[in-house]
Design an enzyme around this catalytic site. Structure first.
Site, PDB file in Angstrom:
ATOM      1  N   HIS A  51       0.797  -1.239   0.000  1.00  0.00           N
ATOM      2  CA  HIS A  51       0.000   0.000   0.000  1.00  0.00           C
ATOM      3  C   HIS A  51       0.826   1.284   0.000  1.00  0.00           C
ATOM      4  CE1 HIS A  51       0.822  -0.033   4.343  1.00  0.00           C
ATOM      5  NE2 HIS A  51       0.556   1.249   4.306  1.00  0.00           N
TER       6      HIS A  51
HETATM    7  C1  UD1 Z   1      -2.386   5.759   5.125  1.00  0.00           C
HETATM    8  C2  UD1 Z   1      -1.117   6.387   5.708  1.00  0.00           C
HETATM    9  C3  UD1 Z   1      -0.016   5.336   5.769  1.00  0.00           C
HETATM   10  C4  UD1 Z   1      -0.470   4.093   6.499  1.00  0.00           C
HETATM   11  C5  UD1 Z   1      -1.771   3.581   5.879  1.00  0.00           C
HETATM   12  C6  UD1 Z   1      -2.302   2.434   6.690  1.00  0.00           C
HETATM   13  C7  UD1 Z   1      -0.660   8.759   5.223  1.00  0.00           C
HETATM   14  C8  UD1 Z   1       0.131   9.699   4.398  1.00  0.00           C
HETATM   15  N1  UD1 Z   1      -0.631   7.455   4.858  1.00  0.00           N
HETATM   16  O1  UD1 Z   1      -2.086   5.381   3.784  1.00  0.00           O
HETATM   17  O2  UD1 Z   1       1.092   5.880   6.468  1.00  0.00           O
HETATM   18  O3  UD1 Z   1       0.521   3.117   6.386  1.00  0.00           O
HETATM   19  O4  UD1 Z   1      -2.745   4.634   5.895  1.00  0.00           O
HETATM   20  O5  UD1 Z   1      -3.172   1.645   5.941  1.00  0.00           O
HETATM   21  O6  UD1 Z   1      -1.292   9.169   6.141  1.00  0.00           O
HETATM   22  N2  UD1 Z   1      -9.331   4.381   0.639  1.00  0.00           N
HETATM   23  C9  UD1 Z   1     -10.554   3.746   0.650  1.00  0.00           C
HETATM   24  N3  UD1 Z   1     -11.159   3.530   1.864  1.00  0.00           N
HETATM   25  C10 UD1 Z   1     -10.608   3.912   3.018  1.00  0.00           C
HETATM   26  C11 UD1 Z   1      -9.369   4.570   2.999  1.00  0.00           C
HETATM   27  C12 UD1 Z   1      -8.743   4.783   1.806  1.00  0.00           C
HETATM   28  O7  UD1 Z   1     -11.113   3.378  -0.393  1.00  0.00           O
HETATM   29  O8  UD1 Z   1     -11.209   3.676   4.082  1.00  0.00           O
HETATM   30  C13 UD1 Z   1      -8.630   4.575  -0.669  1.00  0.00           C
HETATM   31  C14 UD1 Z   1      -8.909   5.922  -1.321  1.00  0.00           C
HETATM   32  O9  UD1 Z   1      -8.926   5.704  -2.704  1.00  0.00           O
HETATM   33  C15 UD1 Z   1      -7.689   6.727  -0.949  1.00  0.00           C
HETATM   34  C16 UD1 Z   1      -6.583   5.685  -0.881  1.00  0.00           C
HETATM   35  O10 UD1 Z   1      -7.211   4.510  -0.417  1.00  0.00           O
HETATM   36  O11 UD1 Z   1      -7.402   7.740  -1.880  1.00  0.00           O
HETATM   37  C17 UD1 Z   1      -5.434   6.050   0.036  1.00  0.00           C
HETATM   38  O12 UD1 Z   1      -5.893   6.375   1.345  1.00  0.00           O
HETATM   39  P1  UD1 Z   1      -5.038   7.361   2.315  1.00  0.00           P
HETATM   40  O13 UD1 Z   1      -5.687   7.456   3.639  1.00  0.00           O
HETATM   41  O14 UD1 Z   1      -4.769   8.620   1.599  1.00  0.00           O
HETATM   42  O15 UD1 Z   1      -3.646   6.675   2.434  1.00  0.00           O
HETATM   43  P2  UD1 Z   1      -3.236   5.174   2.736  1.00  0.00           P
HETATM   44  O16 UD1 Z   1      -2.573   4.633   1.509  1.00  0.00           O
HETATM   45  O17 UD1 Z   1      -4.375   4.429   3.302  1.00  0.00           O
HETATM   46  N1  UDP Z   2      -4.162  -5.279   8.800  1.00  0.00           N
HETATM   47  C1  UDP Z   2      -5.410  -5.864   8.870  1.00  0.00           C
HETATM   48  N2  UDP Z   2      -6.021  -6.240   7.695  1.00  0.00           N
HETATM   49  C2  UDP Z   2      -5.440  -6.081   6.485  1.00  0.00           C
HETATM   50  C3  UDP Z   2      -4.152  -5.482   6.449  1.00  0.00           C
HETATM   51  C4  UDP Z   2      -3.559  -5.085   7.617  1.00  0.00           C
HETATM   52  O1  UDP Z   2      -5.948  -6.054   9.953  1.00  0.00           O
HETATM   53  O2  UDP Z   2      -6.061  -6.444   5.471  1.00  0.00           O
HETATM   54  C5  UDP Z   2      -3.507  -4.857  10.066  1.00  0.00           C
HETATM   55  C6  UDP Z   2      -2.149  -5.475  10.302  1.00  0.00           C
HETATM   56  O3  UDP Z   2      -2.264  -6.740  10.913  1.00  0.00           O
HETATM   57  C7  UDP Z   2      -1.481  -4.436  11.183  1.00  0.00           C
HETATM   58  C8  UDP Z   2      -2.028  -3.143  10.647  1.00  0.00           C
HETATM   59  O4  UDP Z   2      -3.260  -3.467  10.009  1.00  0.00           O
HETATM   60  O5  UDP Z   2      -1.880  -4.582  12.539  1.00  0.00           O
HETATM   61  C9  UDP Z   2      -1.054  -2.558   9.662  1.00  0.00           C
HETATM   62  O6  UDP Z   2      -1.666  -1.610   8.884  1.00  0.00           O
HETATM   63  P1  UDP Z   2      -1.122  -1.150   7.466  1.00  0.00           P
HETATM   64  O7  UDP Z   2      -0.313  -2.200   6.838  1.00  0.00           O
HETATM   65  O8  UDP Z   2      -2.300  -0.651   6.738  1.00  0.00           O
HETATM   66  O9  UDP Z   2      -0.252   0.146   7.839  1.00  0.00           O
HETATM   67  P2  UDP Z   2       1.233   0.412   8.339  1.00  0.00           P
HETATM   68  O10 UDP Z   2       1.509  -0.440   9.512  1.00  0.00           O
HETATM   69  O11 UDP Z   2       2.136   0.151   7.184  1.00  0.00           O
HETATM   70  O12 UDP Z   2       1.227   1.868   8.658  1.00  0.00           O
END
Ligand code: UD1
Ligand code: UDP
Length: 358
Positions: free
Chosen positions: A210
């Site tokens: 991601h």
């Molecule tokens: C965010 C965090 C990242 C973290 C990740 C955990 C920042 C800059 N990034 O990244 O550090 O590791 O969360 O998962 O804060 N979307 C959905 N549904 C949701 C959320 C997101 O469809 O509930 C889609 C949207 O198209 C959105 C994209 O995912 O544009 C990215 O979401 P965003 O919250 O901007 O960043 P993450 O990649 O989730």
């Molecule tokens: N996680 C989850 N379901 C998923 C992917 C991740 O429950 O489909 C959990 C994972 O076990 C961990 C946390 O979400 O506890 C990590 O989140 P993510 O990888 O989105 O973000 P990061 O840790 O890189 O910020």
């Protein structure tokens, strides 16, 4: 006479999936010892990225959800900043607790700093030394604004010292390790994901992707998917919505050995992780969970903040390189001991004790 600690008032700022996991542990430890308010920025909002985590982790419902949703970094952060600022005015907490390194972390820290509310940063001191990662900027700023910095590792303490931050720094261990200890058993009792997907323990590998650097650059996402396709194993891939969107936008095809599923809840994820033969990921939290569960991890990045997992021999880095992914999958088979690098499972208790003393 023993002095009774003051009943403190705190706000937890959360917004993204891993923050629900971290805050759940701190909220548990705070129970009956302080008044808490949970502010959800709404950064994550899909049922399986947000609500499911609150219910599984028994994290109290948010007192407020700003419903910021998706957008550019500036749109997200500025919207959160305004919303958090308004809320701070009504609640006036003693402490603001922020978690990790997302845009929600940054907005929480900035809003509190501007109102001179002390900030406690959980998971402080992590560095990738790669400023093209939005998370690195979020960490740097949040750490420099915080009064209390709760570090998960010695390396994190060292990183802060190199930036001149030594006051208020506490190595408490990792709250995600606390969480894994509590929820692993619950997952084993409650999750039916292995049966639902018809999976045998160690009969599959697990993948997640991601990071913007991997998902938003066609060449990188294509190289990762190509690397996956060359692995002689079934890969279960709970695909982050961001990755789903970019796969479609780039017109990338899912190879035959890849089983893409929707993101799963925390309990199902712990089961998928602990029974996987190998984990391939660019997630921070999942690298740690792989280590704690004793599952070999291939990290699809050029660098990691969780360097201890690499030096302990359980994690290796491939970047978005198809050949390296294939080669490491075939030749990386750690057998080393796994020292307790993420604490003893009591990080959250330590955090609350320190907060109560300040
Ligand atoms: C965010 C965090 C990242 C973290 C990740 C955990 C920042 C800059 N990034 O990244 O550090 O590791 O969360 O998962 O804060 N979307 C959905 N549904 C949701 C959320 C997101 O469809 O509930 C889609 C949207 O198209 C959105 C994209 O995912 O544009 C990215 O979401 P965003 O919250 O901007 O960043 P993450 O990649 O989730
Ligand atoms: N996680 C989850 N379901 C998923 C992917 C991740 O429950 O489909 C959990 C994972 O076990 C961990 C946390 O979400 O506890 C990590 O989140 P993510 O990888 O989105 O973000 P990061 O840790 O890189 O910020």
């Amino acid at each position: 006479m023993i002095e009774c600690p003051r009943f403190m008032k705190t706000i937890h700022v959360v917004g993204a999936r891993p923050q629900f996991v971290k805050a759940a542990m701190v909220s548990r430890a705070l129970k009956n010892r302080g008044e808490e308010f949970i502010l959800h920025t709404g950064q994550h909002y899909s049922e399986n990225m947000s609500r499911l985590f609150f219910s599984e982790l028994k994290l109290p419902e948010p007192d407020i959800n700003l419903e910021i949703g998706s957008g550019s970094h500036a749109e997200q952060t500025s919207g959160m900043l305004l919303g958090i600022d308004r809320y701070l005015k009504t609640v006036q907490p003693d402490w603001m607790i922020v978690y990790g390194d997302t845009n929600s972390t940054l907005a929480g820290a900035l809003a509190a700093a501007k109102r001179e509310i002390p900030i406690a940063h959980v998971e402080a001191g992590l560095r990738s030394f790669n400023r093209s990662m939005p998370e690195e900027i979020n960490r740097l700023v949040s750490d420099h604004l915080s009064t209390l910095l709760f570090c998960p590792t010695d390396q994190a303490v060292e990183n802060l010292a190199k930036e001149g931050i030594t006051r208020g720094v506490h190595q408490v261990g990792d709250v995600m390790a606390d969480s894994l200890l509590v929820f692993r058993e619950i997952a084993e009792k409650k999750s039916t994901i292995l049966q639902t997907l018809n999976l045998e323990p160690r009969g599959y590998a697990l993948a997640t992707v991601h990071r913007g650097g991997n998902t938003d650059v066609r060449e990188n996402l294509a190289a990762i998917i190509d690397g996956f396709s060359r692995i002689d194993f079934e890969l279960i891939f709970p695909m982050h919505p961001r990755t789903q969107k970019m796969m479609a936008e780039f017109g990338l095809k899912i190879p035959a050995n890849l089983r893409v599923i929707e993101p799963v809840g925390y309990l199902d994820m712990l089961m998928l992780e602990s029974n996987a033969e190998c984990i391939l990921t660019d997630s921070g939290g999942i690298q740690k969970e792989a280590y704690l569960l004793g599952v070999r991890c291939i990290t699809l990045r050029e660098e990691t903040e969780w360097v201890e997992t690499v030096s302990a021999g359980w994690n290796c880095l491939t970047g978005a390189n198809s050949n390296a992914i294939k080669a490491r999958f075939d030749d990386f088979h750690p057998k080393n001991e796994r020292p307790q690098i993420y604490g003893d499972g009591h990080a959250a208790d330590k955090i609350i004790n320190i907060l109560l003393q300040n």
